[in-house]
Design a protein around this motif. Structure first.
Motif, short mmCIF file in Angstrom:
data_model
loop_
_atom_site.label_atom_id
_atom_site.label_comp_id
_atom_site.label_asym_id
_atom_site.label_seq_id
_atom_site.Cartn_x
_atom_site.Cartn_y
_atom_site.Cartn_z
N ASN A 22 47.77 -87.47 104.81
CA ASN A 22 48.83 -87.50 103.80
C ASN A 22 49.17 -88.92 103.37
N LYS A 23 48.43 -89.90 103.89
CA LYS A 23 48.71 -91.30 103.56
C LYS A 23 48.13 -91.70 102.21
N LEU A 24 47.27 -90.88 101.66
CA LEU A 24 46.61 -91.20 100.40
C LEU A 24 47.60 -91.07 99.24
N ARG A 25 47.60 -92.05 98.36
CA ARG A 25 48.55 -92.05 97.26
C ARG A 25 47.91 -91.69 95.92
N PHE A 26 46.71 -91.15 95.94
CA PHE A 26 46.05 -90.77 94.70
C PHE A 26 45.24 -89.51 94.90
N ASP A 27 44.81 -88.92 93.81
CA ASP A 27 44.03 -87.70 93.83
C ASP A 27 42.56 -88.07 94.10
N VAL A 28 42.08 -87.74 95.29
CA VAL A 28 40.72 -88.11 95.70
C VAL A 28 39.69 -87.50 94.75
N ASP A 29 39.87 -86.24 94.40
CA ASP A 29 38.90 -85.59 93.53
C ASP A 29 38.79 -86.28 92.18
N LEU A 30 39.92 -86.65 91.61
CA LEU A 30 39.92 -87.35 90.34
C LEU A 30 39.23 -88.71 90.47
N LEU A 31 39.56 -89.43 91.53
CA LEU A 31 38.94 -90.74 91.72
C LEU A 31 37.45 -90.64 91.99
N MET A 32 37.02 -89.60 92.70
CA MET A 32 35.59 -89.43 92.93
C MET A 32 34.87 -89.10 91.62
N ASP A 33 35.52 -88.37 90.74
CA ASP A 33 34.93 -88.10 89.42
C ASP A 33 34.78 -89.40 88.63
N ILE A 34 35.81 -90.26 88.69
CA ILE A 34 35.74 -91.55 88.00
C ILE A 34 34.67 -92.43 88.62
N THR A 35 34.61 -92.43 89.94
CA THR A 35 33.60 -93.21 90.64
C THR A 35 32.20 -92.73 90.26
#
Length: 117
Positions: A22-35
């Motif tokens: 729960n420490k993550l402050r962003f949407d991992v799936d969205l960021l992986m799509d951008i990556t």
């Protein structure tokens, strides 16, 4: 594209350590799509594969890990690494009928390939 790929390496990869917390402050799936988009545009398929492998390693039991496994498998299959792709498809915890079909197809293709040798 090159700069976007470097930003992914420098800022997104380190955050994947928190992908299953729960420490993550962003949407991992969205960021992986951008990556993924950044590495594809830069022609850096190796880094794209590494990104998904890193996500699987950091959060192996999460639902997003299955999505990452499927993406790695598809990328490996595109590159002709059928055995590697098959292993990632088999590692999917909750395989859909589509994934099961890919597994069957790859097994047949690998058997044919080995029979030709």
């Amino acid at each position: 594209p090159w700069l976007a790929a470097r930003i992914s390496e420098g800022y997104i990869w380190p955050e994947l350590a928190y992908a299953d917390t729960n420490k993550l402050r962003f949407d991992v799936d969205l960021l992986m799509d951008i990556t993924e988009s950044s590495f594809r545009e830069a022609g850096e398929t190796n880094n794209l594969i590494y990104s998904y492998k890193l996500l699987v390693a950091k959060a192996p039991q999460s639902a997003r890990a299955d999505k990452a496994r499927i993406r790695v498998a598809a990328l490996l299959e595109e590159r002709g690494d059928l055995a590697g792709a098959l292993q990632y498809y088999k590692d999917v915890k909750n395989p859909s009928s589509r994934v099961k079909t890919r597994i069957s197809s790859l097994e047949v293709r690998l058997q044919r390939k080995q029979a030709k040798k």
